[in-house]
Scaffold this motif. Structure first.
Motif, short mmCIF file in Angstrom:
data_model
loop_
_atom_site.label_atom_id
_atom_site.label_comp_id
_atom_site.label_asym_id
_atom_site.label_seq_id
_atom_site.Cartn_x
_atom_site.Cartn_y
_atom_site.Cartn_z
N LYS A 171 0.82 -1.21 0.00
CA LYS A 171 0.00 0.00 0.00
C LYS A 171 0.86 1.26 0.00
CE LYS A 171 -3.77 2.31 2.47
NZ LYS A 171 -4.70 2.25 3.63
N ASN A 172 1.88 1.28 0.85
CA ASN A 172 2.73 2.46 0.94
C ASN A 172 4.04 2.26 0.18
OD1 ASN A 172 0.86 3.86 2.64
ND2 ASN A 172 1.57 2.63 4.36
N GLY A 173 4.88 1.39 0.68
CA GLY A 173 6.13 1.10 -0.01
C GLY A 173 7.10 2.28 0.00
N VAL A 174 8.26 2.07 -0.61
CA VAL A 174 9.28 3.11 -0.76
C VAL A 174 9.48 3.32 -2.26
CG1 VAL A 174 11.68 3.74 -0.37
CG2 VAL A 174 10.42 2.51 1.41
N PRO A 175 9.27 4.54 -2.76
CA PRO A 175 9.39 4.77 -4.21
C PRO A 175 10.82 4.59 -4.71
CG PRO A 175 9.12 6.85 -3.05
CD PRO A 175 8.90 5.77 -2.04
N ARG A 176 10.95 3.98 -5.88
CA ARG A 176 12.25 3.84 -6.52
C ARG A 176 12.16 4.44 -7.92
NH1 ARG A 176 14.64 -1.94 -6.60
NH2 ARG A 176 12.61 -2.52 -7.45
N LEU A 177 13.15 5.23 -8.27
CA LEU A 177 13.17 5.91 -9.57
C LEU A 177 14.15 5.21 -10.50
CD1 LEU A 177 12.32 8.28 -11.40
CD2 LEU A 177 14.17 9.62 -10.35
N PHE A 178 13.66 4.81 -11.67
CA PHE A 178 14.47 4.11 -12.65
C PHE A 178 14.66 4.97 -13.90
CE2 PHE A 178 12.61 0.77 -10.09
CZ PHE A 178 13.63 -0.16 -9.96
N GLN A 179 15.85 4.88 -14.46
CA GLN A 179 16.11 5.44 -15.78
C GLN A 179 16.18 4.26 -16.74
OE1 GLN A 179 19.10 8.53 -16.07
NE2 GLN A 179 19.70 7.83 -18.11
N ILE A 180 15.27 4.25 -17.72
CA ILE A 180 15.11 3.09 -18.60
C ILE A 180 15.39 3.49 -20.04
CG2 ILE A 180 13.47 1.36 -19.44
CD1 ILE A 180 11.98 1.82 -16.73
N GLU A 181 16.17 2.68 -20.71
CA GLU A 181 16.42 2.89 -22.14
C GLU A 181 15.72 1.80 -22.93
OE1 GLU A 181 20.05 3.16 -25.43
OE2 GLU A 181 20.52 2.93 -23.29
N LEU A 182 14.95 2.21 -23.94
CA LEU A 182 14.21 1.28 -24.80
C LEU A 182 14.89 1.14 -26.16
CD1 LEU A 182 10.64 2.64 -24.00
CD2 LEU A 182 11.80 0.70 -22.92
N ASP A 183 14.45 0.18 -26.93
CA ASP A 183 15.04 -0.05 -28.25
C ASP A 183 14.54 0.96 -29.29
OD1 ASP A 183 12.45 -1.19 -28.14
OD2 ASP A 183 12.89 -2.46 -29.87
N LYS A 184 13.49 1.70 -28.95
CA LYS A 184 12.94 2.70 -29.88
C LYS A 184 12.22 3.77 -29.07
CE LYS A 184 9.01 -0.44 -30.53
NZ LYS A 184 8.33 -1.33 -31.47
N ASN A 185 11.90 4.87 -29.72
CA ASN A 185 11.23 5.96 -29.03
C ASN A 185 9.89 5.51 -28.45
OD1 ASN A 185 13.29 7.68 -29.69
ND2 ASN A 185 12.22 8.63 -31.42
#
Length: 279
Positions: A171-185
Protein backbone atom coordinates in the motif's frame (compact mmCIF):
# COMPACT_ATOMS: atom_id res chain seq x y z
CA UNK A 1 71.64 -35.67 7.60
CA UNK A 2 70.07 -37.33 4.56
CA UNK A 3 67.27 -38.78 6.69
CA UNK A 4 66.44 -35.36 8.16
CA UNK A 5 66.32 -33.83 4.68
CA UNK A 6 64.03 -36.65 3.56
CA UNK A 7 61.61 -35.94 6.44
CA UNK A 8 61.65 -32.23 5.70
CA UNK A 9 60.95 -32.74 2.00
CA UNK A 10 57.93 -34.88 2.81
CA UNK A 11 56.56 -32.18 5.12
CA UNK A 12 56.70 -34.49 8.17
CA UNK A 13 57.33 -32.82 11.53
CA UNK A 14 60.50 -33.84 13.28
CA UNK A 15 61.62 -33.54 16.89
CA UNK A 16 61.22 -35.78 19.91
CA UNK A 17 58.82 -33.46 21.71
CA UNK A 18 56.05 -33.92 19.13
CA UNK A 19 56.31 -37.70 19.05
CA UNK A 20 56.44 -37.98 22.85
CA UNK A 21 53.28 -35.90 23.23
CA UNK A 22 51.42 -37.98 20.68
CA UNK A 23 52.60 -41.27 22.20
CA UNK A 24 51.64 -40.20 25.72
CA UNK A 25 48.18 -39.16 24.52
CA UNK A 26 47.64 -42.47 22.76
CA UNK A 27 48.94 -44.40 25.80
CA UNK A 28 46.39 -42.71 28.07
CA UNK A 29 43.64 -43.42 25.54
CA UNK A 30 42.73 -39.72 25.35
CA UNK A 31 42.84 -39.20 21.58
CA UNK A 32 39.20 -40.11 20.79
CA UNK A 33 37.84 -38.23 23.82
CA UNK A 34 39.83 -35.11 23.01
CA UNK A 35 38.56 -35.11 19.41
CA UNK A 36 34.97 -35.39 20.58
CA UNK A 37 35.39 -32.48 23.01
CA UNK A 38 36.74 -30.19 20.27
CA UNK A 39 33.80 -31.06 18.00
CA UNK A 40 31.29 -30.25 20.74
CA UNK A 41 32.97 -26.92 21.48
CA UNK A 42 32.82 -25.92 17.80
CA UNK A 43 29.10 -26.72 17.77
CA UNK A 44 28.38 -24.74 20.95
CA UNK A 45 30.18 -21.68 19.60
CA UNK A 46 27.41 -21.24 17.04
CA UNK A 47 24.78 -21.01 19.77
CA UNK A 48 23.66 -18.34 22.22
CA UNK A 49 21.40 -18.52 25.29
CA UNK A 50 17.89 -17.42 24.47
CA UNK A 51 17.77 -14.84 27.27
CA UNK A 52 20.98 -13.25 25.97
CA UNK A 53 19.58 -13.26 22.42
CA UNK A 54 16.48 -11.40 23.63
CA UNK A 55 18.51 -8.95 25.73
CA UNK A 56 20.96 -8.23 22.91
CA UNK A 57 18.07 -7.35 20.62
CA UNK A 58 17.35 -4.36 22.87
CA UNK A 59 13.99 -5.59 24.18
CA UNK A 60 14.93 -5.78 27.86
CA UNK A 61 17.56 -6.90 30.36
CA UNK A 62 18.63 -10.54 30.55
CA UNK A 63 16.82 -10.94 33.89
CA UNK A 64 13.59 -9.61 32.41
CA UNK A 65 14.13 -11.85 29.37
CA UNK A 66 14.02 -14.87 31.69
CA UNK A 67 10.64 -13.72 32.97
CA UNK A 68 9.27 -13.16 29.46
CA UNK A 69 10.52 -16.57 28.36
CA UNK A 70 8.89 -18.23 31.37
CA UNK A 71 5.54 -16.58 30.61
CA UNK A 72 5.57 -17.82 27.01
CA UNK A 73 6.21 -14.54 25.19
CA UNK A 74 9.17 -15.90 23.22
CA UNK A 75 9.06 -18.37 20.35
CA UNK A 76 11.83 -20.04 18.35
CA UNK A 77 11.13 -21.22 14.82
CA UNK A 78 7.41 -21.05 15.45
CA UNK A 79 7.39 -22.88 18.81
CA UNK A 80 7.01 -21.22 22.22
CA UNK A 81 10.03 -21.90 24.45
CA UNK A 82 9.79 -21.62 28.25
CA UNK A 83 12.92 -23.61 29.12
CA UNK A 84 15.58 -21.69 31.04
CA UNK A 85 19.03 -21.93 29.48
CA UNK A 86 17.65 -22.85 26.06
CA UNK A 87 20.18 -22.15 23.29
CA UNK A 88 19.53 -20.87 19.77
CA UNK A 89 21.53 -20.17 16.64
CA UNK A 90 21.75 -16.73 15.07
CA UNK A 91 19.93 -17.99 11.98
CA UNK A 92 16.94 -19.19 14.05
CA UNK A 93 13.73 -17.18 13.83
CA UNK A 94 13.13 -15.75 17.30
CA UNK A 95 9.99 -13.74 18.03
CA UNK A 96 9.05 -11.68 21.08
CA UNK A 97 5.32 -11.15 21.53
CA UNK A 98 4.84 -12.06 17.85
CA UNK A 99 7.45 -9.66 16.43
CA UNK A 100 10.70 -11.01 15.06
CA UNK A 101 13.84 -9.82 16.88
CA UNK A 102 17.53 -9.77 15.99
CA UNK A 103 20.50 -9.49 18.40
CA UNK A 104 22.89 -8.20 15.76
CA UNK A 105 23.82 -4.56 15.33
CA UNK A 106 21.49 -2.91 12.83
CA UNK A 107 23.20 -2.18 9.51
CA UNK A 108 22.04 -0.09 6.55
CA UNK A 109 24.08 -0.36 3.35
CA UNK A 110 23.48 1.23 -0.05
CA UNK A 111 25.13 -0.37 -3.09
CA UNK A 112 25.52 1.03 -6.61
CA UNK A 113 25.15 -2.30 -8.40
CA UNK A 114 26.93 -2.95 -11.70
CA UNK A 115 25.69 -5.36 -14.36
CA UNK A 116 26.47 -9.05 -14.09
CA UNK A 117 25.58 -9.66 -10.44
CA UNK A 118 22.48 -11.58 -9.35
CA UNK A 119 20.34 -10.16 -6.56
CA UNK A 120 20.26 -13.18 -4.27
CA UNK A 121 21.74 -14.48 -1.03
CA UNK A 122 21.91 -18.04 -2.38
CA UNK A 123 25.25 -19.65 -3.08
CA UNK A 124 25.92 -21.38 -6.39
CA UNK A 125 24.36 -18.57 -8.44
CA UNK A 126 27.63 -17.21 -9.80
CA UNK A 127 28.52 -13.63 -8.96
CA UNK A 128 25.98 -12.11 -6.57
CA UNK A 129 25.44 -8.76 -4.89
CA UNK A 130 26.50 -10.37 -1.60
CA UNK A 131 30.04 -10.59 -2.99
CA UNK A 132 30.04 -6.81 -3.45
CA UNK A 133 29.01 -6.02 0.16
CA UNK A 134 30.93 -8.86 1.84
CA UNK A 135 33.20 -6.43 3.71
CA UNK A 136 30.52 -3.87 4.57
CA UNK A 137 29.48 -5.33 7.94
CA UNK A 138 29.57 -8.42 10.14
CA UNK A 139 25.78 -8.25 10.50
CA UNK A 140 23.79 -10.58 8.25
CA UNK A 141 22.27 -8.06 5.86
CA UNK A 142 20.19 -9.00 2.83
CA UNK A 143 19.06 -7.10 -0.27
CA UNK A 144 15.63 -5.46 -0.04
CA UNK A 145 13.95 -5.55 -3.42
CA UNK A 146 15.48 -6.89 -6.61
CA UNK A 147 17.50 -5.80 -9.59
CA UNK A 148 17.98 -8.20 -12.49
CA UNK A 149 21.45 -9.54 -13.23
CA UNK A 150 21.75 -7.16 -16.18
CA UNK A 151 20.19 -4.20 -14.35
CA UNK A 152 22.26 -1.66 -12.46
CA UNK A 153 21.87 1.06 -9.88
CA UNK A 154 20.90 1.41 -6.24
CA UNK A 155 20.18 -1.60 -4.08
CA UNK A 156 19.50 -1.35 -0.33
CA UNK A 157 20.65 -3.90 2.27
CA UNK A 158 19.66 -4.19 5.92
CA UNK A 159 18.97 -6.61 8.77
CA UNK A 160 16.32 -4.28 10.22
CA UNK A 161 13.01 -6.08 9.63
CA UNK A 162 10.91 -3.01 10.44
CA UNK A 163 12.64 -0.95 7.75
CA UNK A 164 12.51 -3.87 5.30
CA UNK A 165 8.72 -4.05 5.73
CA UNK A 166 8.45 -0.48 4.46
CA UNK A 167 9.73 -1.69 1.10
CA UNK A 168 7.43 -4.70 0.92
CA UNK A 169 4.28 -2.85 2.05
CA UNK A 170 2.12 -2.99 -1.07
CA UNK A 171 0.00 0.00 0.00
CA UNK A 172 2.73 2.46 0.94
CA UNK A 173 6.13 1.10 -0.01
CA UNK A 174 9.28 3.11 -0.76
CA UNK A 175 9.39 4.77 -4.21
CA UNK A 176 12.25 3.84 -6.52
CA UNK A 177 13.17 5.91 -9.57
CA UNK A 178 14.47 4.11 -12.65
CA UNK A 179 16.11 5.44 -15.78
CA UNK A 180 15.11 3.09 -18.60
CA UNK A 181 16.42 2.89 -22.14
CA UNK A 182 14.21 1.28 -24.80
CA UNK A 183 15.04 -0.05 -28.25
CA UNK A 184 12.94 2.70 -29.88
CA UNK A 185 11.23 5.96 -29.03
CA UNK A 186 8.31 5.64 -26.61
CA UNK A 187 5.13 6.81 -28.35
CA UNK A 188 3.13 9.59 -26.69
CA UNK A 189 0.02 7.39 -26.57
CA UNK A 190 1.98 4.64 -24.83
CA UNK A 191 3.39 7.14 -22.33
CA UNK A 192 -0.18 8.21 -21.56
CA UNK A 193 -1.28 4.58 -21.21
CA UNK A 194 1.48 3.89 -18.65
CA UNK A 195 0.62 7.07 -16.76
CA UNK A 196 -3.09 6.22 -16.53
CA UNK A 197 -2.58 2.51 -15.81
CA UNK A 198 -3.84 -0.50 -17.74
CA UNK A 199 -4.63 -4.17 -17.22
CA UNK A 200 -2.51 -7.14 -18.23
CA UNK A 201 -4.29 -10.50 -17.92
CA UNK A 202 -6.82 -8.89 -15.60
CA UNK A 203 -4.21 -7.33 -13.30
CA UNK A 204 -4.05 -3.53 -13.00
CA UNK A 205 -0.56 -2.20 -13.77
CA UNK A 206 0.14 1.24 -12.27
CA UNK A 207 3.20 3.39 -11.64
CA UNK A 208 3.82 6.45 -9.48
CA UNK A 209 5.25 8.62 -12.25
CA UNK A 210 6.51 8.31 -15.83
CA UNK A 211 8.05 10.92 -18.14
CA UNK A 212 10.53 11.50 -20.91
CA UNK A 213 14.01 12.53 -19.78
CA UNK A 214 14.92 16.07 -20.79
CA UNK A 215 17.77 16.55 -23.21
CA UNK A 216 17.90 13.00 -24.58
CA UNK A 217 15.95 10.92 -27.09
CA UNK A 218 12.51 9.58 -26.31
CA UNK A 219 14.06 6.13 -26.00
CA UNK A 220 15.03 7.10 -22.44
CA UNK A 221 12.36 7.59 -19.80
CA UNK A 222 12.09 8.01 -16.07
CA UNK A 223 9.78 5.62 -14.22
CA UNK A 224 8.93 5.70 -10.51
CA UNK A 225 7.38 2.65 -8.82
CA UNK A 226 6.86 1.36 -5.29
CA UNK A 227 7.03 -2.30 -6.23
CA UNK A 228 10.12 -3.97 -4.68
CA UNK A 229 10.95 -5.93 -7.83
CA UNK A 230 11.52 -4.72 -11.35
CA UNK A 231 9.42 -7.36 -13.12
CA UNK A 232 6.70 -4.72 -13.51
CA UNK A 233 9.07 -2.84 -15.85
CA UNK A 234 9.39 -5.88 -18.12
CA UNK A 235 5.64 -6.48 -17.91
CA UNK A 236 4.83 -2.94 -19.06
CA UNK A 237 7.15 -2.83 -22.04
CA UNK A 238 6.60 -6.41 -23.17
CA UNK A 239 2.89 -5.62 -23.33
CA UNK A 240 3.53 -2.43 -25.33
CA UNK A 241 6.03 -4.20 -27.67
CA UNK A 242 9.24 -2.47 -26.62
CA UNK A 243 12.54 -4.13 -25.79
CA UNK A 244 14.25 -2.89 -22.63
CA UNK A 245 17.89 -2.11 -23.39
CA UNK A 246 18.96 -1.04 -19.89
CA UNK A 247 17.54 -0.42 -16.42
CA UNK A 248 19.27 1.83 -13.88
CA UNK A 249 17.83 2.53 -10.41
CA UNK A 250 18.93 6.11 -9.74
CA UNK A 251 17.06 6.80 -6.48
CA UNK A 252 15.41 4.97 -3.57
CA UNK A 253 13.18 7.39 -1.71
CA UNK A 254 15.52 10.25 -0.76
CA UNK A 255 18.66 8.17 -1.38
CA UNK A 256 20.66 8.79 -4.56
CA UNK A 257 23.84 7.52 -6.22
CA UNK A 258 25.77 10.68 -5.36
CA UNK A 259 29.36 9.85 -4.31
CA UNK A 260 28.83 6.09 -4.79
CA UNK A 261 30.82 4.83 -7.82
CA UNK A 262 29.47 1.81 -9.66
CA UNK A 263 30.31 -1.37 -7.75
CA UNK A 264 30.85 0.50 -4.46
CA UNK A 265 28.70 0.84 -1.32
CA UNK A 266 28.25 3.16 1.63
CA UNK A 267 26.72 3.03 5.12
CA UNK A 268 23.69 5.27 5.52
CA UNK A 269 24.12 8.26 7.80
CA UNK A 270 21.99 8.55 10.92
CA UNK A 271 19.92 11.26 9.22
CA UNK A 272 19.33 9.07 6.15
CA UNK A 273 18.26 6.17 8.37
CA UNK A 274 15.82 8.34 10.35
CA UNK A 275 14.32 9.75 7.14
CA UNK A 276 13.92 6.23 5.78
CA UNK A 277 12.13 5.13 8.94
CA UNK A 278 9.68 8.03 8.60
CA UNK A 279 8.65 7.17 5.03
Amino acid sequence: MSKQRENKSKGKPSGRGHNNTRNQSQARGNAPIKKKAVSKKASDSDQIRLNKYVANSGICSRRDADMHIATGLVSVNGKIVTEMGYKVKLEDEVRFDGARINPEKKAYVLLNKPKGFATTTSEGKGRTVMDLVANATNSRIKPIGRLGRNSKGLLFFTNDDLVAKKFTNSKNGVPRLFQIELDKNLKAEDLKKIREGFRVEGKLITVEEVSYIDGVSKKEIGLKIKNTGNTIIRTIFDYLNYDVVSVDCVAIGHLTKKDIPRGHWKHLTEQEINTLKML
